[in-house]
Design a protein around this motif. Structure first.
Motif, PDB file in Angstrom:
ATOM      1  N   UNK A 286       0.834  -1.203   0.000  1.00 43.65           N
ATOM      2  CA  UNK A 286       0.000   0.000   0.000  1.00 43.65           C
ATOM      3  C   UNK A 286       0.872   1.259   0.000  1.00 43.65           C
ATOM      4  N   UNK A 287       1.938   1.228   0.804  1.00 43.11           N
ATOM      5  CA  UNK A 287       2.843   2.375   0.869  1.00 43.11           C
ATOM      6  C   UNK A 287       3.620   2.522  -0.441  1.00 43.11           C
ATOM      7  N   UNK A 288       4.077   1.406  -0.989  1.00 45.15           N
ATOM      8  CA  UNK A 288       4.846   1.458  -2.233  1.00 45.15           C
ATOM      9  C   UNK A 288       4.014   1.987  -3.397  1.00 45.15           C
ATOM     10  N   UNK A 289       2.743   1.664  -3.417  1.00 43.92           N
ATOM     11  CA  UNK A 289       1.868   2.069  -4.518  1.00 43.92           C
ATOM     12  C   UNK A 289       1.517   3.554  -4.468  1.00 43.92           C
ATOM     13  N   UNK A 290       1.677   4.188  -3.317  1.00 48.46           N
ATOM     14  CA  UNK A 290       1.413   5.630  -3.157  1.00 48.46           C
ATOM     15  C   UNK A 290       0.028   6.022  -3.670  1.00 48.46           C
ATOM     16  N   UNK A 291      -0.949   5.239  -3.278  1.00 44.31           N
ATOM     17  CA  UNK A 291      -2.331   5.546  -3.627  1.00 44.31           C
ATOM     18  C   UNK A 291      -2.865   4.760  -4.802  1.00 44.31           C
ATOM     19  N   UNK A 292      -1.981   4.224  -5.647  1.00 42.19           N
ATOM     20  CA  UNK A 292      -2.433   3.447  -6.800  1.00 42.19           C
ATOM     21  C   UNK A 292      -2.950   2.097  -6.323  1.00 42.19           C
ATOM     22  N   UNK A 293      -4.122   1.666  -6.797  1.00 44.90           N
ATOM     23  CA  UNK A 293      -4.645   0.358  -6.371  1.00 44.90           C
ATOM     24  C   UNK A 293      -3.815  -0.788  -6.916  1.00 44.90           C
ATOM     25  N   UNK A 294      -3.883  -1.918  -6.244  1.00 45.87           N
ATOM     26  CA  UNK A 294      -3.139  -3.102  -6.654  1.00 45.87           C
ATOM     27  C   UNK A 294      -3.966  -4.342  -6.367  1.00 45.87           C
ATOM     28  N   UNK A 295      -3.672  -5.399  -7.110  1.00 42.49           N
ATOM     29  CA  UNK A 295      -4.245  -6.722  -6.861  1.00 42.49           C
ATOM     30  C   UNK A 295      -3.074  -7.654  -6.588  1.00 42.49           C
ATOM     31  N   UNK A 296      -3.081  -8.291  -5.419  1.00 49.92           N
ATOM     32  CA  UNK A 296      -1.921  -9.066  -4.984  1.00 49.92           C
ATOM     33  C   UNK A 296      -2.284 -10.526  -4.758  1.00 49.92           C
ATOM     34  N   UNK A 297      -1.365 -11.392  -5.143  1.00 54.03           N
ATOM     35  CA  UNK A 297      -1.486 -12.811  -4.823  1.00 54.03           C
ATOM     36  C   UNK A 297      -0.256 -13.204  -4.000  1.00 54.03           C
ATOM     37  N   UNK A 298      -0.501 -13.958  -2.933  1.00 46.61           N
ATOM     38  CA  UNK A 298       0.566 -14.337  -2.021  1.00 46.61           C
ATOM     39  C   UNK A 298       1.007 -15.774  -2.290  1.00 46.61           C
ATOM     40  N   UNK A 344      -5.488  -2.431  -1.869  1.00 45.48           N
ATOM     41  CA  UNK A 344      -4.677  -3.589  -2.279  1.00 45.48           C
ATOM     42  C   UNK A 344      -5.541  -4.827  -2.069  1.00 45.48           C
ATOM     43  N   UNK A 345      -6.074  -5.331  -3.163  1.00 48.83           N
ATOM     44  CA  UNK A 345      -7.017  -6.455  -3.068  1.00 48.83           C
ATOM     45  C   UNK A 345      -6.258  -7.782  -3.056  1.00 48.83           C
ATOM     46  N   UNK A 346      -6.412  -8.589  -1.995  1.00 48.18           N
ATOM     47  CA  UNK A 346      -5.770  -9.915  -1.951  1.00 48.18           C
ATOM     48  C   UNK A 346      -6.551 -10.903  -2.813  1.00 48.18           C
ATOM     49  N   UNK A 347      -5.971 -11.298  -3.934  1.00 47.83           N
ATOM     50  CA  UNK A 347      -6.706 -12.108  -4.909  1.00 47.83           C
ATOM     51  C   UNK A 347      -6.547 -13.602  -4.705  1.00 47.83           C
ATOM     52  N   UNK A 348      -5.492 -14.014  -4.020  1.00 47.31           N
ATOM     53  CA  UNK A 348      -5.298 -15.451  -3.869  1.00 47.31           C
ATOM     54  C   UNK A 348      -4.108 -15.777  -2.996  1.00 47.31           C
ATOM     55  N   UNK A 349      -4.073 -17.032  -2.574  1.00 45.60           N
ATOM     56  CA  UNK A 349      -2.971 -17.555  -1.763  1.00 45.60           C
ATOM     57  C   UNK A 349      -2.534 -18.885  -2.349  1.00 45.60           C
ATOM     58  N   UNK A 350      -1.234 -19.020  -2.574  1.00 40.40           N
ATOM     59  CA  UNK A 350      -0.672 -20.276  -3.078  1.00 40.40           C
ATOM     60  C   UNK A 350       0.322 -20.802  -2.053  1.00 40.40           C
ATOM     61  N   UNK A 351       0.203 -22.068  -1.742  1.00 42.44           N
ATOM     62  CA  UNK A 351       1.080 -22.692  -0.745  1.00 42.44           C
ATOM     63  C   UNK A 351       2.140 -23.547  -1.421  1.00 42.44           C
ATOM     64  N   UNK A 352       3.407 -23.188  -1.201  1.00 44.24           N
ATOM     65  CA  UNK A 352       4.538 -23.985  -1.686  1.00 44.24           C
ATOM     66  C   UNK A 352       5.488 -24.226  -0.516  1.00 44.24           C
ATOM     67  N   UNK A 353       4.907 -24.511   0.624  1.00 39.34           N
ATOM     68  CA  UNK A 353       5.696 -24.690   1.840  1.00 39.34           C
ATOM     69  C   UNK A 353       6.028 -26.160   2.060  1.00 39.34           C
ATOM     70  N   UNK A 354       6.883 -26.400   3.026  1.00 39.17           N
ATOM     71  CA  UNK A 354       7.262 -27.778   3.353  1.00 39.17           C
ATOM     72  C   UNK A 354       7.634 -27.872   4.827  1.00 39.17           C
ATOM     73  N   UNK A 355       7.561 -29.074   5.328  1.00 34.73           N
ATOM     74  CA  UNK A 355       7.992 -29.286   6.709  1.00 34.73           C
ATOM     75  C   UNK A 355       9.503 -29.123   6.787  1.00 34.73           C
ATOM     76  N   UNK A 356       9.975 -28.771   7.967  1.00 35.68           N
ATOM     77  CA  UNK A 356      11.416 -28.580   8.154  1.00 35.68           C
ATOM     78  C   UNK A 356      12.151 -29.894   7.901  1.00 35.68           C
ATOM     79  N   UNK A 357      13.143 -29.861   7.007  1.00 33.36           N
ATOM     80  CA  UNK A 357      13.932 -31.048   6.703  1.00 33.36           C
ATOM     81  C   UNK A 357      15.407 -30.657   6.659  1.00 33.36           C
ATOM     82  N   UNK A 358      16.260 -31.634   6.917  1.00 31.47           N
ATOM     83  CA  UNK A 358      17.699 -31.444   6.752  1.00 31.47           C
ATOM     84  C   UNK A 358      18.038 -31.892   5.341  1.00 31.47           C
ATOM     85  N   UNK A 359      18.061 -30.926   4.405  1.00 33.23           N
ATOM     86  CA  UNK A 359      18.236 -31.245   2.988  1.00 33.23           C
ATOM     87  C   UNK A 359      19.538 -31.993   2.729  1.00 33.23           C
ATOM     88  N   UNK A 360      20.634 -31.506   3.320  1.00 38.06           N
ATOM     89  CA  UNK A 360      21.933 -32.130   3.081  1.00 38.06           C
ATOM     90  C   UNK A 360      21.961 -33.567   3.596  1.00 38.06           C
TER      91      UNK A 360
END
Length: 441
Positions: A286-298, A344-360
């Motif tokens: 909202x601050x970055x847009x300086x008044x300009x509307x936005x549509x955001x997906x997380x 700033x309209x929140x249009x959607x949420x996408x989950x690409x998370x994972x449980x904590x793992x020791x990758x190495x």
């Protein structure tokens, strides 16, 4: 090549006037109305820029309208814009592209300052508004139909008898950019060897400068039309000096911005912390847009304990509904008929998370899960292996024509995201299955 006089022009493309913005469900009526008018508002901003900067002319590289059967409203608004430019003595040079090929339904006559190129190469001499001296040769080709597969760049032959600056207008896919139809396909090397000083391209909506000697430029579209077209949108103002040297200045024209926001869940332990971090980012936008509307997906990435709490997707839907409720109250707080600043309209949420793992540790582990991670890592390095894995996994879906087309349209980055998602989902399921087995014992 010596220009007789310095000059300035604007390069824009892909206005897509009267884009319907279908598929946007659940947004407040006032925001929807603002969105549907945004392509016209961007056009108005383009005219404002041309007048205030006193440019000598404008070039438009195709897809002025969004559809061949353009609405009367779109044609009236465009004619109004061209007439305003005419009153200020600013010519406009226009080619038509795959969305608005020649022969499309046009009901209104255009003012005399507008030059529409035909389906074979045509050229016009542009002059300086300051002293009337000739400064540039503007050449272009319009699409005769909505699907042009010929390499139109081969028709552009520079007039060697002219020392003027040469500009080529072309609606094309250069070097087969993924995710876009291969209309008027050509190579960057062909454009570079043509002898033209500036290739004013259209068709690809992502702003790109492919070359500076000569200039080969996609300005992108003036107004983003979906979540696939994120970030600032606008046009280039080009300044050419006496020696033909060019300097480009990008100017934002978009009236509403599409944003894809990536947030990590690392360090988050509760749904409350998740909500607060999301709201903080909304306020930052909202601050970055300086008044300009936005549509955001997380898009949520990373690993941590929060993954187990939100992985079902239900919590994401509930959080999105709450964020939209809060923003709808903000929309409703404005004056009747007006959209309040800073939406700033929140249009959607996408989950690409994972449980904590020791990758190495997993990469060195002699187990099915370890082998899974090693193969995924190898596929990241070897595009051919990635394609083979995806082709095998998606084979059952290819019997459906629509799914087949959808799969074919995905670019390399999207296919890589599928790999990551499959790896993390499989790892999560295997760990859960292992934990359940241990509990049973």
């Amino acid at each position: 090549m010596i220009a007789l006089h310095p000059f300035r022009f604007i390069h824009a493309a892909d206005l897509h006037l009267d884009t319907p913005f279908t598929g946007m469900t659940g947004i407040p009526d006032r925001l929807r109305s603002y969105l549907q008018d945004s392509t016209f508002a961007a056009l108005s901003g383009l005219v404002d820029l041309a007048v205030s900067e006193e440019v000598d002319f404008i070039v438009i590289s195709g897809d002025v309208y969004d559809a061949a059967d353009s609405s009367l409203r779109a044609q009236l608004r465009l004619k109004e814009a061209w007439e305003r430019l005419d009153r200020h003595g600013i010519p406009v040079y226009v080619i038509h592209g795959n969305h608005d090929p020649l022969g499309s339904r046009v009901r209104l006559a255009l003012p005399s300052n507008v030059r529409i190129f035909g389906s074979s190469l045509e050229s016009y001499t542009a002059v300086s508004r300051l002293n009337g001296q000739s400064v540039a040769v503007v050449s272009g080709i319009s699409y005769a139909s909505s699907s042009v597969t010929e390499n139109l760049s081969r028709h552009f032959i520079r007039n060697e008898d002219s020392s003027l600056y040469h500009i080529a207008l072309l609606h094309a896919n250069v070097d087969g950019q993924e995710g876009h139809d291969a209309y008027a396909p050509c190579s960057l090397s062909e454009l570079r060897e043509s002898g033209y000083d500036y290739w004013a391209l259209g068709h690809i909506h992502k702003r790109q400068v492919l070359s500076e000697a000569p200039w080969v430029v996609y300005p992108g579209n003036p107004q983003g039309r979906s979540m696939k077209e994120t970030g600032p949108k606008g046009c280039y103002l080009v300044e050419v000096d006496e020696a033909g040297r060019s300097v480009l200045h990008f100017h934002e024209l978009d009236q509403l911005r599409w944003c894809e926001i990536e947030l990590s869940i690392e360090g988050l332990n509760t749904e409350e912390e998740w909500k607060l971090r999301t709201e903080e980012r909304l306020e930052a936008i909202r601050q970055d847009m300086k008044g300009k509307p936005a549509i955001a997906r997380f898009k949520y990435t990373g690993s941590g304990p929060l993954h187990a709490l939100i992985s079902s997707g239900r919590e994401a839907r509930e959080l999105l509904a709450e964020l939209q409720r809060q923003e709808e109250m903000r929309v409703g707080a404005g004056s009747t008929g007006l959209l309040p600043r800073g939406i700033v309209w929140p249009a959607g949420i996408r989950l690409h998370t994972q449980a904590a793992v020791d990758r190495e540790q997993l990469l060195g582990e002699d187990s099915f899960l370890g082998e899974l991670f090693r193969m995924a890592e190898q596929a990241e390095r070897e595009p051919q292996l990635l394609d083979e894995l995806l082709e095998a996994a998606l084979e059952p879906m290819k019997s459906d024509r629509r799914l087949r087309q959808l799969l074919k349209s995905k670019n390399a980055q999207e296919r890589l995201e599928w790999l990551h998602f499959a790896r993390e989902t499989a790892a999560s399921l295997l760990r859960e299955e292992g934990a359940a087995g241990e509990g049973g014992r």
